[in-house]
Design an enzyme around this catalytic site. Structure first.
Site, PDB file in Angstrom:
ATOM      1  N   HIS A  85       0.837  -1.204   0.000  1.00 27.47           N
ATOM      2  CA  HIS A  85       0.000   0.000   0.000  1.00 27.47           C
ATOM      3  C   HIS A  85       0.872   1.254   0.000  1.00 27.47           C
ATOM      4  O   HIS A  85       0.665   2.167  -0.795  1.00 27.47           O
ATOM      5  CB  HIS A  85      -0.907  -0.031   1.243  1.00 27.47           C
ATOM      6  CG  HIS A  85      -1.749   1.192   1.423  1.00 27.47           C
ATOM      7  ND1 HIS A  85      -3.115   1.154   1.352  1.00 27.47           N
ATOM      8  CD2 HIS A  85      -1.428   2.482   1.689  1.00 27.47           C
ATOM      9  CE1 HIS A  85      -3.592   2.374   1.552  1.00 27.47           C
ATOM     10  NE2 HIS A  85      -2.588   3.201   1.770  1.00 27.47           N
ATOM     11  N   GLU A  86       1.871   1.280   0.876  1.00 21.97           N
ATOM     12  CA  GLU A  86       2.728   2.466   0.997  1.00 21.97           C
ATOM     13  C   GLU A  86       3.687   2.603  -0.187  1.00 21.97           C
ATOM     14  O   GLU A  86       3.901   3.701  -0.687  1.00 21.97           O
ATOM     15  CB  GLU A  86       3.490   2.439   2.323  1.00 21.97           C
ATOM     16  CG  GLU A  86       2.600   2.390   3.553  1.00 21.97           C
ATOM     17  CD  GLU A  86       1.515   3.453   3.589  1.00 21.97           C
ATOM     18  OE1 GLU A  86       1.707   4.552   3.025  1.00 21.97           O
ATOM     19  OE2 GLU A  86       0.455   3.186   4.184  1.00 21.97           O
ATOM     20  N   HIS A  89       2.094   4.146  -3.163  1.00 28.12           N
ATOM     21  CA  HIS A  89       2.059   5.617  -3.146  1.00 28.12           C
ATOM     22  C   HIS A  89       3.323   6.190  -3.786  1.00 28.12           C
ATOM     23  O   HIS A  89       3.253   7.139  -4.568  1.00 28.12           O
ATOM     24  CB  HIS A  89       1.941   6.140  -1.707  1.00 28.12           C
ATOM     25  CG  HIS A  89       0.576   6.005  -1.113  1.00 28.12           C
ATOM     26  ND1 HIS A  89      -0.531   6.640  -1.615  1.00 28.12           N
ATOM     27  CD2 HIS A  89       0.152   5.300  -0.035  1.00 28.12           C
ATOM     28  CE1 HIS A  89      -1.588   6.331  -0.875  1.00 28.12           C
ATOM     29  NE2 HIS A  89      -1.199   5.526   0.091  1.00 28.12           N
TER      30      HIS A  89
END
Length: 174
Positions: A85-86, A89
């Site tokens: 998820h990170e 980004h």
């Protein structure tokens, strides 16, 4: 992207978690670099978040911050869910630029490429690290409750107004 083989490797020791996160980040970055034709470097991974947030990506610094308490409690599952998820980004920011929405279609497409569910929030049970004291303020139309952070800013001169009547908030004198 198979994560099933990660659980046996993981002792809940933070150095083991960091090693696992590094290995997974290397693999994710390598896949994304090839697919999106990027030259992203491995981000610095820190286990320094506390409270309700599972992770945070800082694209300008190439840093991924992870919640140390959640990592210890949930281990490989936490790394499996939060790290992609990170890192997504960072990838989305590198491919489409800084004006994209954090969980917009660009980020979602990276998550889809990684084969991970594009959910905005985690579902881990966690506790806030602090409880902020609240203070009462008034305006012309209603009473407001502000946290100690905003209260202290107001004491130092920052002016806040009501979003409805647009008058300056004043402290309630007890």
């Amino acid at each position: 992207m198979a994560y099933d083989n990660l659980a046996p490797m993981l002792d809940k020791n933070i150095s083991d978690l960091h090693g696992l996160a590094q290995t997974e980040a290397e693999r994710i970055i390598a896949c994304c670099n090839q697919y999106y034709q990027l030259t992203l470097k491995l981000p610095e991974i820190r286990f320094d978040l506390k409270g309700l947030c599972a992770g945070q990506a800082l694209p300008t610094k190439q840093v991924v911050r992870l919640n140390v308490d959640l990592a210890r409690e949930y281990g490989a599952d936490f790394i499996h869910d939060t790290l992609p998820h990170e890192v997504a980004h960072l990838v989305a920011w590198s491919v489409w630029g800084r004006r994209i929405k954090p969980h917009g279609p660009e980020w979602q497409s990276v998550m889809q490429f990684l084969g991970v569910s594009a959910e905005r929030c985690h579902r881990y049970a966690c506790q806030p690290t602090r409880k902020l004291k609240r203070y009462r303020y008034t305006c012309v139309c209603r009473e407001h409750e502000v946290t100690s952070i905003r209260h202290n800013r107001m004491r130092r001169g920052t002016r806040y107004t009501c979003r409805y009547c647009h008058t300056t908030l004043k402290p309630v004198v007890a």
